[in-house]
Design a protein around this motif. Structure first.
Motif, PDB file in Angstrom:
ATOM      1  N   GLY A 161       0.811  -1.191  -0.168  1.00  0.00           N
ATOM      2  CA  GLY A 161       0.009  -0.001   0.162  1.00  0.00           C
ATOM      3  C   GLY A 161       0.974   1.327  -0.056  1.00  0.00           C
ATOM      4  O   GLY A 161       0.617   2.198  -0.884  1.00  0.00           O
ATOM      5  N   ASP A 162       1.834   1.179   0.885  1.00  0.00           N
ATOM      6  CA  ASP A 162       2.740   2.388   0.839  1.00  0.00           C
ATOM      7  C   ASP A 162       3.543   2.470  -0.728  1.00  0.00           C
ATOM      8  O   ASP A 162       3.873   3.590  -0.810  1.00  0.00           O
ATOM      9  N   MET A 163       3.943   1.576  -1.199  1.00  0.00           N
ATOM     10  CA  MET A 163       4.715   1.637  -2.452  1.00  0.00           C
ATOM     11  C   MET A 163       3.753   2.156  -3.493  1.00  0.00           C
ATOM     12  O   MET A 163       4.315   3.216  -4.315  1.00  0.00           O
ATOM     13  N   LEU A 168       4.821   4.927  -6.351  1.00  0.00           N
ATOM     14  CA  LEU A 168       4.277   5.209  -7.535  1.00  0.00           C
ATOM     15  C   LEU A 168       3.476   6.442  -7.788  1.00  0.00           C
ATOM     16  O   LEU A 168       2.863   6.616  -8.659  1.00  0.00           O
ATOM     17  N   ASN A 169       3.395   7.115  -6.289  1.00  0.00           N
ATOM     18  CA  ASN A 169       2.644   8.436  -6.394  1.00  0.00           C
ATOM     19  C   ASN A 169       1.187   8.446  -6.738  1.00  0.00           C
ATOM     20  O   ASN A 169       0.642   9.413  -7.430  1.00  0.00           O
ATOM     21  N   LEU A 170       0.472   7.276  -6.310  1.00  0.00           N
ATOM     22  CA  LEU A 170      -0.897   7.355  -6.819  1.00  0.00           C
ATOM     23  C   LEU A 170      -1.563   8.073  -5.705  1.00  0.00           C
ATOM     24  O   LEU A 170      -2.871   8.459  -5.755  1.00  0.00           O
ATOM     25  N   GLY A 171      -0.969   8.079  -4.414  1.00  0.00           N
ATOM     26  CA  GLY A 171      -1.662   8.745  -3.347  1.00  0.00           C
ATOM     27  C   GLY A 171      -2.769   7.550  -2.694  1.00  0.00           C
ATOM     28  O   GLY A 171      -2.913   6.807  -3.099  1.00  0.00           O
ATOM     29  N   LYS A 225      -1.067  16.345   2.138  1.00  0.00           N
ATOM     30  CA  LYS A 225      -0.972  15.160   1.646  1.00  0.00           C
ATOM     31  C   LYS A 225      -1.986  14.598   0.898  1.00  0.00           C
ATOM     32  O   LYS A 225      -1.794  13.049   0.772  1.00  0.00           O
ATOM     33  N   GLY A 226      -2.814  15.126   0.516  1.00  0.00           N
ATOM     34  CA  GLY A 226      -4.058  14.665  -0.263  1.00  0.00           C
ATOM     35  C   GLY A 226      -5.080  14.255   0.424  1.00  0.00           C
ATOM     36  O   GLY A 226      -6.023  13.325  -0.144  1.00  0.00           O
TER      37      GLY A 226
END
Length: 278
Positions: A161-163, A168-171, A225-226
């Motif tokens: 999930g953190d990856m 991968l900048n998906l948020g 942070k979105g």
């Protein structure tokens, strides 16, 4: 009861236990998702408010204590079982974060590592027991394999999930959507085309971790942070209350108990061991 299982139990009665895990119902998945989310944000809350080393140490001690309770119980007890799951969630989050923050290992590498560790656990478990079914958690060794697999799934789900969210900048929100779709695949496959029950269960079990963690992170994280900016404390508290209510409901209704009535009667007659099954 299956005659073969009956004979196995009669040949080594002290080895067998009543099932120590819940029946898989919709309530199981709801509580599982809530515990993953609660563990994620509460772990972050602890690390931010107390020394990380103390937080990890306390988490490890609490996990060990909850596992001791679980292994000491003679049958499935909802509050004990889910206490272990919550502690695994909290400690699993800390373990994955330590690998990244303290050791400087990327989420990609840690995801691959935890995936490999889980594969090894499954391989050894299957070689020793010839099954990975949670409906057969009726010996001490199988119970050990089960909780080792659960711990690995939580660490893997956290790293994955953190990856997706950071590397991968998906948020957090987009990551939650991605893993929710992946979570739906085994459910649909099992319902529509009869995919393997054991395989679909464990795949779904892994996916619930990043789903719950991603959405809880999204709700708790600041706007910068979105996230929605609710905060780790309030999110942890609300989820804990809901979890406690649901566990109380399970305890009262026994909707998640899968114990065999014959084994249950024999256990009561023989103080925790099964001496004879008719």
């Amino acid at each position: 009861m299956n005659k073969t299982i009956s004979n196995q139990i009669n040949s080594n009665p002290s080895k067998y236990l009543l099932s120590k895990v819940p029946e898989i119902t919709i309530y199981f998945w709801i509580i599982k998702l809530l515990t993953t989310g609660m563990g994620e944000v509460f772990s972050d809350y602890l690390v931010k408010h107390i020394d990380p080393i103390i937080a990890v140490g306390a988490g490890g001690i609490c996990l060990a204590g909850s596992l001791l309770l679980q292994f000491s119980a003679k049958r499935y007890v909802p509050w004990i079982y889910w206490l272990v799951v919550v502690m695994v969630s909290i400690f699993g989050t800390m373990a994955a974060d330590i690998v990244h923050v303290v050791l400087g290992i990327s989420y990609v590498v840690s995801t691959v590592f935890f995936a490999f560790a889980l594969i090894v656990i499954f391989a050894v478990w299957h070689k020793a027991e010839r099954t990975l079914s949670i409906h057969s958690i009726n010996t001490r060794r199988r119970e050990v394999f089960y909780w080792a697999a659960v711990l690995a799934t939580f660490a893997l789900g956290t790293a994955a999930g953190d990856m997706t969210a950071t590397t991968l900048n998906l948020g957090y929100f987009s990551s939650g959507i991605v893993f929710a779709v992946l979570l739906a695949i085994p459910a649909l496959g099992y319902k529509l085309i009869g995919m393997n029950e054991i395989g679909t269960f464990w795949f779904a079990y892994i996916m619930t971790r990043p789903v719950g963690a991603s959405f809880s992170d999204w709700v708790s994280s600041p706007h910068s942070k979105g996230g929605l900016g609710v905060g780790e404390g309030p999110v942890s508290l609300v989820m804990t209350i809901i979890i406690v209510v649901l566990i109380g409901f399970m305890t009262f209704t026994r909707k998640d108990v899968q114990d065999d009535p014959v084994l249950s009667r024999k256990l009561e007659e023989n103080d925790g061991t099964i001496s004879k099954v008719n």
